[in-house]
Design a protein around this motif. Structure first.
Motif, PDB file in Angstrom:
ATOM      1  N   CYS A  25      -5.727  -2.147  -3.950  1.00 52.52           N
ATOM      2  CA  CYS A  25      -5.409  -2.313  -2.537  1.00 52.52           C
ATOM      3  C   CYS A  25      -6.613  -1.899  -1.703  1.00 52.52           C
ATOM      4  O   CYS A  25      -7.622  -1.432  -2.239  1.00 52.52           O
ATOM      5  N   MET A  27      -7.581   0.296   1.876  1.00 56.16           N
ATOM      6  CA  MET A  27      -7.047   1.209   2.896  1.00 56.16           C
ATOM      7  C   MET A  27      -8.157   1.624   3.858  1.00 56.16           C
ATOM      8  O   MET A  27      -9.347   1.508   3.560  1.00 56.16           O
ATOM      9  N   ILE A  33      -2.779   1.199   4.843  1.00 51.89           N
ATOM     10  CA  ILE A  33      -3.042  -0.155   4.332  1.00 51.89           C
ATOM     11  C   ILE A  33      -2.692  -1.231   5.361  1.00 51.89           C
ATOM     12  O   ILE A  33      -2.939  -2.411   5.150  1.00 51.89           O
ATOM     13  N   GLY A 157       0.476  -4.596  -4.022  1.00 55.16           N
ATOM     14  CA  GLY A 157       1.149  -3.900  -2.929  1.00 55.16           C
ATOM     15  C   GLY A 157       2.540  -4.422  -2.705  1.00 55.16           C
ATOM     16  O   GLY A 157       3.044  -5.230  -3.497  1.00 55.16           O
ATOM     17  N   VAL A 176      -9.075   1.227  -5.369  1.00 57.15           N
ATOM     18  CA  VAL A 176      -8.860   1.180  -3.919  1.00 57.15           C
ATOM     19  C   VAL A 176     -10.186   1.029  -3.200  1.00 57.15           C
ATOM     20  O   VAL A 176     -11.156   1.725  -3.514  1.00 57.15           O
ATOM     21  N   PRO A 191      -1.099   3.411   0.647  1.00 56.56           N
ATOM     22  CA  PRO A 191      -1.086   2.753  -0.672  1.00 56.56           C
ATOM     23  C   PRO A 191       0.140   3.117  -1.510  1.00 56.56           C
ATOM     24  O   PRO A 191       0.647   2.289  -2.268  1.00 56.56           O
TER      25      PRO A 191
END
Ligand SMILES: NC(=O)c1ccc[n+]([C@@H]2O[C@H](COP(=O)([O-])OP(=O)(O)OC[C@H]3O[C@@H](n4cnc5c(N)ncnc54)[C@H](OP(=O)(O)O)[C@@H]3O)[C@@H](O)[C@H]2O)c1
Length: 227
Positions: A25, A27, A33, A157, A176, A191
Motif C-alpha cells: 500500500c 501511505m 492511506i 487494501g 509500504v 494501512p
C-alpha cells in the motif's frame, strides 16, 4: 521466493499449502492511506507506480476489500498486458455490496468475488466463492487460490482487509511506500485498521529493504515467525 507456504490450521492441525501473501500500500508520512472522505489519493510517486506495476505483474492474484471497490473503483489490471497475462482479481464482498457496474467486473481480467456462505449474490462475468459464516474464511480462500495455481497473492487494501490478513496470521511481506505530503484526520484510514492488536499481540516485522523512489521511500518488511 514464490514457493507456496505450508500453513498449519486448527482443528486437527490439518496442513495445507497457501500462496505467499504480500501486502502493498501507499501511505502519507503521517500514516494515512486516504483522507477522511475516503477517496483515492495519488500518494505514490511515478517511480513507485512503476514498482507496483512490476509487482502486480509478478503476482498471480490481486485482492482488495469491498470498501476499496466502493471508494476507488479500481481496475486492478496492469496496462499493456493481454487478458491472459493479467492476475486474477479477487474481491472480498461478504454481503454482496459491490455494484454490477464496478470496473473490477469489466471482463478485462478474470475476477473472483468472495462472499460469505449465507450471501446468494451473483455477479456478471465473475466467479463466486462462498467461504465462511459471518466473516470470510481467509484460510479457505488461500487454500482455494493455491489449488488454482496462485503462488503469490498481492493484497492491496484497504485498511480493514489488510487488518484481516494480519489478524489471521496470513501476511508474509508488508511493503509500504511513504509519500511526501501530510493527509491528517483522525477518521482517515490507515494501512492496518480493524480493531487493532492489544499489547503482546503486535505483529513483529523485520525491515529488509529501504529504497528512495522519487519524493518518497519504499519500505519492505517480512513478518517474523521466530517468536
Ligand atoms: N493508499 C493505498 O495504498 C490504498 C489502497 C487501497 C485502498 N485505499 C483506501 O482505503 C479505503 C478503503 O479501506 P476500507 O478499510 O474502508 O475498505 P476495504 O478494506 O477495502 O474493505 C473492507 C470491507 O471488505 C470486507 N472484508 C474485509 N476483510 C474481510 C473478511 N476477513 N471477512 C469478510 N469481509 C471482509 C468487509 O466488507 P463488508 O463491509 O461488506 O462487511 C469490509 O468492510 C479507501 O479510502 C481507499 O481509498 C488506499
Amino acid at each position: 521466493m514464490n514457493l507456496p507456504i505450508i500453513l498449519m490450521i486448527a482443528p486437527g492441525n490439518t496442513p495445507f499449502m497457501r500462496p505467499r501473501v504480500i501486502v502493498n500500500c501507499a501511505m502519507s508520512p503521517d500514516g494515512k492511506i486516504a483522507g477522511t472522505e475516503r477517496r483515492q489519493l495519488r500518494i505514490s510517486s511515478p517511480e513507485d507506480m512503476e514498482r507496483v506495476r512490476e509487482l502486480r505483474s509478478q503476482c498471480q492474484a490481486i485482492l482488495v476489500g469491498a470498501g476499496t471497490i466502493l471508494a476507488d473503483d479500481p481496475h486492478l489490471t496492469v496496462k499493456g498486458l493481454p487478458r491472459d497475462a493479467q492476475a486474477l482479481r479477487v474481491v472480498l464482498d461478504p454481503r454482496g455490496k459491490v455494484p454490477e457496474t464496478a470496473l473490477v467486473l469489466d471482463g478485462r481480467a478474470s475476477t473472483l468475488m468472495v462472499t460469505t456462505e449465507d450471501c446468494a449474490r451473483t455477479y456478471p462475468g465473475a466467479e463466486v466463492a462462498r467461504l465462511g459464516r459471518g466473516a470470510i474464511d481467509l484460510g479457505a480462500l488461500l487454500n482455494l487460490l493455491e489449488r488454482r495455481g496462485v503462488s503469490s497473492l498481492l493484497v492491496e487494501g484497504g485498511g480493514e482487509t489488510i487488518y484481516s490478513f494480519f489478524r489471521w496470521g496470513l501476511v508474509d511481506v508488508y511493503s509500504v511506500f511513504v509519500g511526501d505530503f501530510v493527509i491528517g484526520g483522525r477518521e482517515a484510514p490507515t494501512p492496518v485498521d480493524g480493531e487493532g492488536f492489544r499489547t503482546g499481540e503486535h505483529v513483529p516485522l523485520r525491515l529488509v529493504s529501504v529504497e528512495r523512489l522519487g519524493g518518497g521511500v519504499h519500505l519492505t518488511y517480512e513478518v517474523r515467525r521466530d517468536g
